[in-house]
Motif scaffolding. Structure first.
Motif, PDB file in Angstrom:
ATOM      1  N   VAL A   7       0.855  -1.200   0.000  1.00  0.00           N
ATOM      2  CA  VAL A   7       0.000   0.000   0.000  1.00  0.00           C
ATOM      3  C   VAL A   7       0.887   1.246   0.000  1.00  0.00           C
ATOM      4  O   VAL A   7       0.683   2.177  -0.789  1.00  0.00           O
ATOM      5  N   LYS A   8       1.884   1.251   0.879  1.00  0.00           N
ATOM      6  CA  LYS A   8       2.765   2.413   0.986  1.00  0.00           C
ATOM      7  C   LYS A   8       3.504   2.679  -0.329  1.00  0.00           C
ATOM      8  O   LYS A   8       3.577   3.816  -0.796  1.00  0.00           O
ATOM      9  N   ALA A   9       4.031   1.612  -0.918  1.00  0.00           N
ATOM     10  CA  ALA A   9       4.813   1.759  -2.159  1.00  0.00           C
ATOM     11  C   ALA A   9       3.948   2.297  -3.294  1.00  0.00           C
ATOM     12  O   ALA A   9       4.345   3.212  -4.030  1.00  0.00           O
ATOM     13  N   LYS A  15      -0.343   5.457  -7.501  1.00  0.00           N
ATOM     14  CA  LYS A  15      -1.176   4.491  -8.234  1.00  0.00           C
ATOM     15  C   LYS A  15      -2.596   4.439  -7.643  1.00  0.00           C
ATOM     16  O   LYS A  15      -2.966   3.495  -6.936  1.00  0.00           O
ATOM     17  N   ALA A  16      -3.393   5.458  -7.968  1.00  0.00           N
ATOM     18  CA  ALA A  16      -4.723   5.602  -7.368  1.00  0.00           C
ATOM     19  C   ALA A  16      -5.659   4.430  -7.680  1.00  0.00           C
ATOM     20  O   ALA A  16      -6.549   4.110  -6.897  1.00  0.00           O
ATOM     21  N   LYS A  17      -5.444   3.778  -8.823  1.00  0.00           N
ATOM     22  CA  LYS A  17      -6.335   2.655  -9.182  1.00  0.00           C
ATOM     23  C   LYS A  17      -5.990   1.388  -8.389  1.00  0.00           C
ATOM     24  O   LYS A  17      -6.848   0.532  -8.188  1.00  0.00           O
ATOM     25  N   LEU A  18      -4.741   1.259  -7.978  1.00  0.00           N
ATOM     26  CA  LEU A  18      -4.308   0.033  -7.300  1.00  0.00           C
ATOM     27  C   LEU A  18      -4.452   0.097  -5.782  1.00  0.00           C
ATOM     28  O   LEU A  18      -4.660  -0.928  -5.126  1.00  0.00           O
ATOM     29  N   VAL A  19      -4.335   1.310  -5.235  1.00  0.00           N
ATOM     30  CA  VAL A  19      -4.318   1.450  -3.770  1.00  0.00           C
ATOM     31  C   VAL A  19      -5.582   0.912  -3.082  1.00  0.00           C
ATOM     32  O   VAL A  19      -5.468   0.168  -2.101  1.00  0.00           O
ATOM     33  N   PRO A  20      -6.792   1.233  -3.569  1.00  0.00           N
ATOM     34  CA  PRO A  20      -7.989   0.737  -2.858  1.00  0.00           C
ATOM     35  C   PRO A  20      -8.019  -0.779  -2.709  1.00  0.00           C
ATOM     36  O   PRO A  20      -8.346  -1.302  -1.635  1.00  0.00           O
ATOM     37  N   GLY A  21      -7.668  -1.488  -3.782  1.00  0.00           N
ATOM     38  CA  GLY A  21      -7.671  -2.957  -3.744  1.00  0.00           C
ATOM     39  C   GLY A  21      -6.666  -3.485  -2.735  1.00  0.00           C
ATOM     40  O   GLY A  21      -6.938  -4.441  -1.994  1.00  0.00           O
ATOM     41  N   LEU A  22      -5.493  -2.847  -2.703  1.00  0.00           N
ATOM     42  CA  LEU A  22      -4.451  -3.281  -1.765  1.00  0.00           C
ATOM     43  C   LEU A  22      -4.866  -2.989  -0.322  1.00  0.00           C
ATOM     44  O   LEU A  22      -4.581  -3.771   0.581  1.00  0.00           O
ATOM     45  N   ILE A  36      -3.217   0.742   8.955  1.00  0.00           N
ATOM     46  CA  ILE A  36      -3.248   1.008   7.504  1.00  0.00           C
ATOM     47  C   ILE A  36      -3.274   2.517   7.264  1.00  0.00           C
ATOM     48  O   ILE A  36      -2.539   3.045   6.418  1.00  0.00           O
ATOM     49  N   LEU A  37      -4.101   3.210   8.038  1.00  0.00           N
ATOM     50  CA  LEU A  37      -4.192   4.670   7.891  1.00  0.00           C
ATOM     51  C   LEU A  37      -2.841   5.320   8.218  1.00  0.00           C
ATOM     52  O   LEU A  37      -2.375   6.209   7.510  1.00  0.00           O
ATOM     53  N   SER A  69      -6.545   9.464  -0.988  1.00  0.00           N
ATOM     54  CA  SER A  69      -7.986   9.655  -0.737  1.00  0.00           C
ATOM     55  C   SER A  69      -8.796   8.438  -1.181  1.00  0.00           C
ATOM     56  O   SER A  69      -9.784   8.072  -0.551  1.00  0.00           O
ATOM     57  N   LYS A  70      -8.343   7.776  -2.256  1.00  0.00           N
ATOM     58  CA  LYS A  70      -9.025   6.546  -2.712  1.00  0.00           C
ATOM     59  C   LYS A  70      -8.856   5.430  -1.676  1.00  0.00           C
ATOM     60  O   LYS A  70      -9.775   4.651  -1.417  1.00  0.00           O
ATOM     61  N   GLY A  71      -7.673   5.362  -1.087  1.00  0.00           N
ATOM     62  CA  GLY A  71      -7.424   4.350  -0.056  1.00  0.00           C
ATOM     63  C   GLY A  71      -8.251   4.622   1.189  1.00  0.00           C
ATOM     64  O   GLY A  71      -8.796   3.697   1.813  1.00  0.00           O
ATOM     65  N   VAL A  72      -8.344   5.905   1.535  1.00  0.00           N
ATOM     66  CA  VAL A  72      -9.108   6.286   2.734  1.00  0.00           C
ATOM     67  C   VAL A  72     -10.590   5.969   2.551  1.00  0.00           C
ATOM     68  O   VAL A  72     -11.271   5.592   3.495  1.00  0.00           O
TER      69      VAL A  72
END
Length: 210
Positions: A7-9, A15-22, A36-37, A69-72
């Motif tokens: 997630v951090k990397a 990589k906004a499209k990949l972060v949410p899935g991770l 995670i936050l 923001s996508k991850g959050v």
């Protein structure tokens, strides 16, 4: 590499499209929401440092902030049930006479992802508008004033002094922007200063918890 490290990397790489899935995978693995936050906030700190050092530029910074923001968004529903969910409300705006908003928008995204409820007043914000927003919103713990022009530093000084003498209490004032320095922040009576979006998050949390 653990899921949180992934997630951090990916966040640092924007990589906004990949972060949410991770983020979801990290949750499924049993990682704590707070961890995670924190990992994402740390990554944005790294991005902020790189930005300050001139290693990356505004587009990369914005991409990382978008990834954050996508991850959050994935963990937000879970955050509301934890005490880390909110550091209170932050009223932010670019001071009167200044129309720059890239820095302010970055700080807004960063602070929101750190747990602040953000009230963004936009640019060219009068002192009265700042004070009105504090009165109209609950639990305002922080007021952030941004300015990028040397010519608007007097407006920033007026804003900070008006906030301090308004009789309203319970909030700290943080200032930032290219011409702003710690010495100037001290001189105009601000509680804190941050040179960039990365350090703004750290300083904001320090001020509110102090």
């Amino acid at each position: 590499m653990t899921k949180i490290e992934e997630v951090k990397a990916k966040l640092e790489a924007g990589k906004a499209k990949l972060v949410p899935g991770l983020v979801q995978e990290a949750l499924d693995e049993g990682n704590a929401v707070g961890d995670i936050l924190q990992a994402m906030t740390d990554s944005m700190g790294v991005v902020g440092d790189k930005f300050s050092a001139g290693e990356i530029f505004v587009p990369e910074m914005l991409m990382a902030a978008k990834a954050m923001s996508k991850g959050v968004e994935v963990i937000k529903p879970l955050l509301t049930s934890t005490s880390t969910s909110s550091l209170g409300t932050c009223v932010i705006g670019t001071v009167q006479g200044d129309l720059h908003d890239i820095g302010k928008n970055l700080v807004t995204m960063m602070l929101e992802s750190a747990g602040f409820n953000m009230i963004d007043l936009g640019v060219d914000v009068s002192t009265e508008k700042f004070i009105k927003a504090i009165k109209e919103n609950e639990n305002v713990t922080l007021v952030a004033c941004s300015g990028l022009l040397t010519t608007t530093m007097s407006a920033m000084k007026e804003t900070v002094q008006a906030l301090k003498s308004s009789g309203l209490t319970g909030f700290k004032v943080i200032v930032g922007g290219a011409p702003v320095t710690q010495a100037m922040a001290d001189e105009i009576g601000a509680d804190g200063f941050a040179p960039d979006a990365g350090s703004a998050t750290v300083k904001a949390k320090e001020l509110v918890k102090a």
